[in-house]
Design a protein around this motif. Structure first.
Motif, PDB file in Angstrom:
ATOM      1  N   VAL A 189       0.844  -1.188   0.000  1.00  0.00           N
ATOM      2  CA  VAL A 189       0.000   0.000   0.000  1.00  0.00           C
ATOM      3  C   VAL A 189       0.879   1.239   0.000  1.00  0.00           C
ATOM      4  CG1 VAL A 189      -1.856   1.170   1.268  1.00  0.00           C
ATOM      5  CG2 VAL A 189      -1.676  -1.312   1.380  1.00  0.00           C
TER       6      VAL A 189
ATOM      7  N   LEU B 138     -10.017  -9.046  -0.171  1.00  0.00           N
ATOM      8  CA  LEU B 138      -9.728  -7.634  -0.384  1.00  0.00           C
ATOM      9  C   LEU B 138     -10.996  -6.971  -0.897  1.00  0.00           C
ATOM     10  CD1 LEU B 138      -7.622  -5.316  -0.569  1.00  0.00           C
ATOM     11  CD2 LEU B 138      -7.287  -6.017  -2.956  1.00  0.00           C
TER      12      LEU B 138
ATOM     13  N   SER C  55     -10.913  -0.246  -0.992  1.00  0.00           N
ATOM     14  CA  SER C  55      -9.457  -0.122  -1.010  1.00  0.00           C
ATOM     15  C   SER C  55      -9.001   0.801  -2.119  1.00  0.00           C
ATOM     16  CB  SER C  55      -8.805  -1.495  -1.232  1.00  0.00           C
ATOM     17  OG  SER C  55      -9.135  -2.388  -0.200  1.00  0.00           O
TER      18      SER C  55
ATOM     19  N   ASN D 112      -4.795   2.915   1.122  1.00  0.00           N
ATOM     20  CA  ASN D 112      -5.337   1.987   2.116  1.00  0.00           C
ATOM     21  C   ASN D 112      -5.724   0.650   1.502  1.00  0.00           C
ATOM     22  OD1 ASN D 112      -7.922   3.010   0.923  1.00  0.00           O
ATOM     23  ND2 ASN D 112      -8.788   1.735   2.560  1.00  0.00           N
ATOM     24  N   ALA D 113      -5.784  -0.368   2.364  1.00  0.00           N
ATOM     25  CA  ALA D 113      -6.263  -1.691   1.981  1.00  0.00           C
ATOM     26  C   ALA D 113      -7.320  -2.109   2.992  1.00  0.00           C
ATOM     27  CB  ALA D 113      -5.122  -2.705   1.964  1.00  0.00           C
ATOM     28  N   LYS D 114      -8.487  -2.485   2.490  1.00  0.00           N
ATOM     29  CA  LYS D 114      -9.584  -2.926   3.350  1.00  0.00           C
ATOM     30  C   LYS D 114      -9.827  -4.409   3.086  1.00  0.00           C
ATOM     31  CE  LYS D 114     -14.496  -2.073   4.191  1.00  0.00           C
ATOM     32  NZ  LYS D 114     -15.638  -1.229   3.758  1.00  0.00           N
TER      33      LYS D 114
ATOM     34  N   ASN E  88      -8.698  -2.595   8.220  1.00  0.00           N
ATOM     35  CA  ASN E  88      -8.349  -1.489   7.331  1.00  0.00           C
ATOM     36  C   ASN E  88      -6.979  -0.948   7.710  1.00  0.00           C
ATOM     37  OD1 ASN E  88      -8.660   0.346   5.272  1.00  0.00           O
ATOM     38  ND2 ASN E  88      -9.821   1.797   6.495  1.00  0.00           N
TER      39      ASN E  88
END
Length: 183
Positions: free
Chosen positions: A42, A63, A68, A73-75, A84
């Motif tokens: 990220v 994912l 995202s 960010n990555a959720k 998150n």
């Protein structure tokens, strides 16, 4: 001869119903399943590399492509639990305490959960130092963590229904421990 209008309407509804179902299946739900050991990166790419990375310890996480933006960010989601990770690019020197205090203000503005306890110190496998503590709110529990080096930081919130969160809490902690920040 009058039934053909009704039959035509029924045929159109059947085609639309089946067609929309097939289209929905083809498009999916916006979640991409992840394998155990998947590494996600990220942050803004520099030389083809994103500066913050972490590993997913076990299968079952997905994912959220809608939630995202790998630039910041990555959720991830699993059984109602949302993990998150956000990259923080500071305007001034960064430390974990300042990052924790800022995260507390952001979380309280969103109103669904709040930071609950004084944070405890953590260290990632890379040696990054940070803080971690619990979150709680309307039918949700979880944890929040922050890690930082001199140039970048990462915040993590993970929360979900109590039973679901308890089942994945160790996996959440494992993901936090794998956070790496490239120099």
């Amino acid at each position: 001869m009058r039934w053909w209008g009704t039959g035509l309407v029924a045929l159109v509804l059947l085609v639309l119903g089946a067609g929309l179902t097939l289209l929905d299946q083809a498009l999916g739900d916006g979640e991409r399943p992840l394998r155990a050991g998947t590494v996600l990166s990220v942050g803004t790419e520099r030389g083809g590399v994103r500066p913050v990375a972490f590993s997913v310890p076990s299968a079952g996480w997905a994912l959220s492509e809608e939630g995202s933006s790998l630039g910041n960010n990555a959720k991830l989601v699993r059984d109602g639990v949302v993990f998150n990770l956000s990259v923080i690019v500071p305007l001034a020197p960064l430390n974990a305490r300042a990052l924790w205090d800022g995260l507390g203000r952001i979380v309280s503005v969103h109103g669904r959960v709040r930071l609950r306890t004084a944070p405890a110190a953590i260290t990632t496998a890379q040696g990054l130092r940070g803080l971690t503590g619990s979150l709680a709110g309307r039918g949700r529990i979880g944890t929040a963590s922050v890690v930082a080096d001199d140039a970048l930081g990462a915040t993590v919130t993970a929360a979900g229904p109590p039973g679901a969160y308890r089942r994945v809490a160790a996996q959440v902690q494992a993901m936090v421990r794998t956070i790496r920040i490239s120099p």
